[in-house]
Design a protein around this motif. Structure first.
Motif, PDB file in Angstrom:
ATOM      1  N   GLY A  97      31.436 -43.720   6.198  1.00 57.62           N
ATOM      2  CA  GLY A  97      31.484 -43.866   7.501  1.00 57.62           C
ATOM      3  C   GLY A  97      32.324 -43.050   8.139  1.00 57.62           C
ATOM      4  O   GLY A  97      33.097 -42.279   7.798  1.00 57.62           O
ATOM      5  N   THR A 118      26.468 -50.729  15.679  1.00 62.24           N
ATOM      6  CA  THR A 118      26.806 -51.781  14.768  1.00 62.24           C
ATOM      7  C   THR A 118      26.205 -51.669  13.376  1.00 62.24           C
ATOM      8  O   THR A 118      25.324 -50.952  13.385  1.00 62.24           O
ATOM      9  CB  THR A 118      26.429 -52.984  15.441  1.00 62.24           C
ATOM     10  N   ASP A 119      26.868 -52.437  12.481  1.00 67.92           N
ATOM     11  CA  ASP A 119      26.019 -52.815  11.341  1.00 67.92           C
ATOM     12  C   ASP A 119      26.119 -54.295  10.986  1.00 67.92           C
ATOM     13  O   ASP A 119      26.614 -54.642  10.040  1.00 67.92           O
ATOM     14  CB  ASP A 119      26.968 -51.994  10.178  1.00 67.92           C
ATOM     15  N   ARG A 176      24.569 -49.189  19.930  1.00 69.91           N
ATOM     16  CA  ARG A 176      23.894 -49.126  18.744  1.00 69.91           C
ATOM     17  C   ARG A 176      24.793 -48.597  17.598  1.00 69.91           C
ATOM     18  O   ARG A 176      24.508 -47.889  16.686  1.00 69.91           O
ATOM     19  CB  ARG A 176      22.639 -48.473  18.605  1.00 69.91           C
ATOM     20  N   TYR A 186      28.899 -56.392  10.029  1.00 72.78           N
ATOM     21  CA  TYR A 186      29.985 -55.681   9.139  1.00 72.78           C
ATOM     22  C   TYR A 186      30.536 -54.625   9.996  1.00 72.78           C
ATOM     23  O   TYR A 186      30.100 -54.234  11.013  1.00 72.78           O
ATOM     24  CB  TYR A 186      29.248 -55.124   7.896  1.00 72.78           C
ATOM     25  N   THR A 187      31.843 -54.001   9.594  1.00 72.26           N
ATOM     26  CA  THR A 187      32.643 -53.038   9.935  1.00 72.26           C
ATOM     27  C   THR A 187      33.354 -53.677  11.049  1.00 72.26           C
ATOM     28  O   THR A 187      33.116 -54.771  11.375  1.00 72.26           O
ATOM     29  CB  THR A 187      31.636 -51.778  10.414  1.00 72.26           C
ATOM     30  N   THR A 214      32.999 -47.375  11.767  1.00 72.74           N
ATOM     31  CA  THR A 214      31.495 -47.723  11.754  1.00 72.74           C
ATOM     32  C   THR A 214      30.721 -47.226  10.670  1.00 72.74           C
ATOM     33  O   THR A 214      31.233 -46.375   9.876  1.00 72.74           O
ATOM     34  CB  THR A 214      30.880 -47.025  13.169  1.00 72.74           C
ATOM     35  N   HIS A 215      29.343 -47.524  10.634  1.00 74.12           N
ATOM     36  CA  HIS A 215      28.575 -47.488   9.337  1.00 74.12           C
ATOM     37  C   HIS A 215      27.152 -46.894  10.101  1.00 74.12           C
ATOM     38  O   HIS A 215      26.200 -47.176   9.463  1.00 74.12           O
ATOM     39  CB  HIS A 215      28.228 -48.486   8.398  1.00 74.12           C
ATOM     40  N   THR A 216      27.174 -46.099  11.251  1.00 70.88           N
ATOM     41  CA  THR A 216      26.140 -45.571  11.865  1.00 70.88           C
ATOM     42  C   THR A 216      25.167 -44.853  11.213  1.00 70.88           C
ATOM     43  O   THR A 216      25.860 -43.881   9.849  1.00 70.88           O
ATOM     44  CB  THR A 216      26.486 -45.026  13.249  1.00 70.88           C
ATOM     45  N   ARG A 217      24.041 -44.769  11.226  1.00 67.31           N
ATOM     46  CA  ARG A 217      23.218 -43.670  10.375  1.00 67.31           C
ATOM     47  C   ARG A 217      23.621 -42.094  10.425  1.00 67.31           C
ATOM     48  O   ARG A 217      23.855 -41.509   9.334  1.00 67.31           O
ATOM     49  CB  ARG A 217      21.674 -43.743  10.906  1.00 67.31           C
ATOM     50  N   SER A 224      27.663 -61.355  15.147  1.00 71.65           N
ATOM     51  CA  SER A 224      27.006 -60.405  15.555  1.00 71.65           C
ATOM     52  C   SER A 224      27.854 -59.824  16.853  1.00 71.65           C
ATOM     53  O   SER A 224      28.565 -60.745  17.532  1.00 71.65           O
ATOM     54  CB  SER A 224      25.627 -60.368  16.162  1.00 71.65           C
TER      55      SER A 224
END
Length: 252
Positions: A172, A33-34, A31, A37-38, A109-112, A59
């Motif tokens: 990120g 992913t965005d 998890r 994106y990225t 990455t753009h993870t939370r 995806s």
């Protein structure tokens, strides 16, 4: 992995494609992913200035070795592909690929948790053993907007310097490596460190930071005994065995 490349493709490129596709599938599994994106990119061995990037619109759980797009550092496709490339991804990754020969592999990455830590003035804090493996190994780059300005490439490279991790402030995480295994290992534990920091701060209790001398000592321990390439390769082999169980088509 199959060692038989498609007609007209070198064995080295095919292996790189399969390992890069594996990185995308693993990132999807964990998890990181965005959506579409990225990016994760890899330099094509033996081809100066060429690297592989994900096809824009797929995806990460759909990406295969053959679907990756080969481009040059100016963003031009250098092999036939039905897919386009995200301009923002090209800007960030080409910045490093065109100048850093050690960073053959790059993951962004753009993870939370990663974006949350990138939005803190202090960045990653020395709060626990996992975070301390990055002590003295993280660079920071100030946010300039969506990465469409090619002029930002030189500033990204200057910010990264010789560090394996770049925190893109308010944006990120980015990790680099000479191999897929080292790049993915670095991102996996950087992401874990960010997740732990977010969880720690959410408790609203006084923080117990690790003293600077202990942080230096642990960082040295990681570099001298805990982060050996053999260990990283063992970890990577375990990742690939996982993919053989859940997504073996990444090799196609």
């Amino acid at each position: 992995m199959s060692n038989i490349p498609p007609a007209g493709m070198s064995a080295a490129e095919w292996q790189t494609r399969q390992e890069l596709a594996a990185c995308y599938r693993l990132a999807w599994h964990f998890r990181f992913t965005d959506l579409i994106y990225t990016h994760i990119t890899a330099r094509v061995p033996g081809e100066d200035g060429h690297f592989l990037i994900n096809p824009y619109g797929l995806s990460w759980d759909e990406i295969t070795a053959s679907s990756l797009v080969k481009i040059d550092v100016d963003g031009n496709k250098v092999a036939d592909s039905d897919y386009s490339v995200n301009p923002a991804g090209f800007t960030i990754h080409s910045a490093i690929h065109r100048t850093s020969h050690d960073a053959a592999w790059i993951m962004h990455t753009h993870t939370r948790a990663g974006v949350a830590v990138s939005s803190l003035e202090a960045g990653l804090l020395p709060l626990n053993q996992i975070a301390l493996q990055f002590h003295g190994r993280i660079a920071y780059h100030d946010y300039e907007g969506i990465a469409l300005d090619l002029g930002e490439r030189e500033r990204i490279v200057a910010s990264l310097g010789d560090k394996p991790v770049l925190v893109l402030r308010n944006h990120g995480l980015l990790t680099t490596g000479a191999t897929a295994a080292s790049m993915f290992n670095t991102m996996f534990y950087m992401e874990r460190a960010c997740e732990i920091q977010v969880a720690t701060l959410s408790m609203g209790q006084p923080l117990r930071k690790v003293p600077a001398d202990v942080a230096d000592h642990v960082a040295t321990q990681y570099q001298s005994s805990m982060g050996e390439e053999d260990d990283v390769l063992l970890e990577w082999a375990a990742h690939l065995r996982l993919l053989e169980k859940i997504a073996p088509d990444y090799r196609d």
